[in-house]
Design an enzyme around this catalytic site. Structure first.
Site, short mmCIF file in Angstrom:
data_model
loop_
_atom_site.label_atom_id
_atom_site.label_comp_id
_atom_site.label_asym_id
_atom_site.label_seq_id
_atom_site.Cartn_x
_atom_site.Cartn_y
_atom_site.Cartn_z
N ASP A 28 -12.34 60.52 -6.18
CA ASP A 28 -13.25 59.40 -6.42
C ASP A 28 -13.32 58.49 -5.20
O ASP A 28 -14.40 58.17 -4.70
CB ASP A 28 -12.80 58.59 -7.63
CG ASP A 28 -12.35 59.47 -8.78
OD1 ASP A 28 -11.15 59.81 -8.79
OD2 ASP A 28 -13.17 59.80 -9.64
N GLY A 66 -11.44 69.56 -6.76
CA GLY A 66 -12.22 68.37 -7.08
C GLY A 66 -13.60 68.38 -6.47
O GLY A 66 -14.34 69.36 -6.56
N GLU A 67 -13.97 67.28 -5.82
CA GLU A 67 -15.32 67.15 -5.28
C GLU A 67 -15.33 66.90 -3.78
O GLU A 67 -16.06 67.57 -3.04
CB GLU A 67 -16.07 66.03 -6.00
CG GLU A 67 -17.50 65.87 -5.52
CD GLU A 67 -18.36 65.02 -6.44
OE1 GLU A 67 -19.22 64.26 -5.94
OE2 GLU A 67 -18.18 65.12 -7.68
N ASP A 68 -14.57 65.95 -3.30
CA ASP A 68 -14.65 65.59 -1.89
C ASP A 68 -14.24 66.76 -0.98
O ASP A 68 -14.99 67.16 -0.10
CB ASP A 68 -13.78 64.37 -1.59
CG ASP A 68 -13.91 63.91 -0.14
OD1 ASP A 68 -15.05 63.64 0.29
OD2 ASP A 68 -12.88 63.82 0.55
N GLN A 76 -9.21 61.21 6.36
CA GLN A 76 -10.28 62.16 6.11
C GLN A 76 -10.72 62.92 7.36
O GLN A 76 -11.00 64.13 7.29
CB GLN A 76 -11.47 61.44 5.49
CG GLN A 76 -11.23 61.01 4.05
CD GLN A 76 -12.40 60.24 3.48
OE1 GLN A 76 -13.02 59.43 4.15
NE2 GLN A 76 -12.70 60.46 2.21
N TYR A 91 -7.68 61.01 -5.33
CA TYR A 91 -8.31 61.11 -4.02
C TYR A 91 -9.80 61.43 -4.08
O TYR A 91 -10.55 61.03 -3.20
CB TYR A 91 -7.59 62.15 -3.17
CG TYR A 91 -6.09 61.95 -3.15
CD1 TYR A 91 -5.54 60.75 -2.69
CD2 TYR A 91 -5.23 62.92 -3.61
CE1 TYR A 91 -4.18 60.55 -2.68
CE2 TYR A 91 -3.86 62.72 -3.60
CZ TYR A 91 -3.34 61.53 -3.14
OH TYR A 91 -1.99 61.33 -3.14
#
Length: 377
Positions: A17, A272-274, A255, A15
């Protein structure tokens, strides 16, 4: 003429990336009038985030973005004006040849992983390798001036603040997810990788003097939640209570809904990042589960962010945040560090809001990319 952008996404973390590249692609279309093609090598992972995706279609349009299947057997396509290789993914050799054959070579960028490390500022926008005369550039998102900033849609912070001040709107949104928390319950979201330290955190939440409603979107942490509950087959919609703790499993949502979930909660555990960036825009205390990397180099990134994030906190509140985050990312015991955080809750809560507003003063990532392209041409 509108610039054409190709964004290549190789799905590694399911998810994170695709989450970053999908947000970026839409923002480039909506706010900057770009023509964007998003190449994705795993449409089924994308489908969880965008249910309208037809996983059998090699070419389709979603929210103004052209979405193309990126198969192992490259179908062939002309190069765009701007080419983004997200998270250092390798472009198809035939596509690289197409870049080199253009009369005007494209701007080729490696959109790198988010980091708070100081060296990022010095490397941002520097040239990288060349391929037959086509120069690639580093482009680093970041928290410091001199980086590419963070993904942030126009008006996002204003929308968040208005929503957080509208209690009926929050209640109505939660009800659409089947969430009906008790009036005084602390609301926590939990989206994380597998973590052996979860049990100690759930133990302390269950024995707390204040009720907690824990919202767990479907994901990799669900197995650890199951083990703590002593159950099998935990699924979306399930609700279980242990003393002061209510655990509710949520379906994976798009999202925009996930953003609002973060806005509703008092505390957000993200990964993660998002989701990490979106939790910061929520302006609430948070806990980051960083993606593990070989030789524990992810811990350097964790420490760099903590140093930056906690700089304005009092020594005691800073120690509470650092201790909690380090325990979580080492699968450690969470009980004492969570109690420490609660002792400094007012300060940590205010700091999360201040940090959000300070980061919002920087240019957002999509705008920074467009500005780089405009200066490059």
């Amino acid at each position: 003429m509108k610039a054409r952008w190709d964004i290549f996404c190789s799905v590694v973390d399911n998810y994170g990336d695709i989450g970053v590249t999908w947000r970026l692609a839409r923002q480039l279309v909506v706010e900057h009038g770009c023509e964007v093609c998003l190449w994705v090598d795993d449409l089924r992972a994308f489908e969880r985030m965008c249910p309208e995706i037809d996983v059998r279609s090699p070419q389709q349009w979603q929210d103004g973005v052209e979405v193309r299947d990126w198969p192992a057997d490259w179908p062939g396509a002309p190069s765009a004006d701007v080419v983004i290789a997200a998270f250092a993914c390798q472009l198809p050799p035939a596509y690289m040849e197409a870049m080199a054959e253009r009369e005007r070579v494209p701007l080729w960028m490696n959109l790198d992983y988010l980091s708070a490390e100081e060296w990022v500022v010095g490397c941002h926008r520097l040239p990288s390798v060349k391929f037959k005369g086509v120069q690639k550039y580093f482009f680093f998102p970041g928290f410091r001036p001199g980086t590419g900033g963070l993904l942030r849609e126009a008006g996002l912070l204003e929308q968040c603040q208005a929503f957080q001040q509208d209690v009926p709107a929050q209640r109505q949104f939660l009800q659409t997810l089947g969430v009906f928390p008790a009036t005084d319950a602390r609301l926590i979201s939990l989206f994380a990788y597998e973590n052996a330290g979860l049990a100690s955190w759930l133990d302390v939440l269950a024995t707390d003097g204040r009720a907690t409603h824990l919202l767990v979107p479907e994901g990799r942490i669900l197995g650890d939640v199951q083990r703590w509950l002593g159950l099998e087959g935990l699924a979306a919609g399930d609700i279980h209570q242990r003393a002061a703790l209510t655990v509710q499993v949520l379906p994976f949502v798009r999202q925009e809904q996930y953003d609002r979930l973060l806005w509703c909660c008092d505390f957000n555990a993200v990964r993660g990042e998002d989701s990490f960036v979106r939790a910061q825009w929520a302006g609430r205390p948070m806990l980051w589960h960083i993606y593990r990397q070989d030789e524990d180099i992810h811990l350097d990134k964790l420490d760099a962010f903590l140093q930056l994030y906690t700089a304005a906190l009092s020594p005691a509140a800073s120690a509470a945040v650092v201790t909690l985050w380090q325990a979580w990312n080492a699968d450690g015991d969470m009980a004492q560090s969570w109690k420490m955080l609660l002792e400094h809750w007012p300060e940590v809560n205010q700091h999360a809001q201040t940090w959000c507003l300070e980061q919002g003063l920087q240019a957002d990532l999509a705008t920074a990319l467009v500005q780089f392209y405009e200066s490059w041409i």
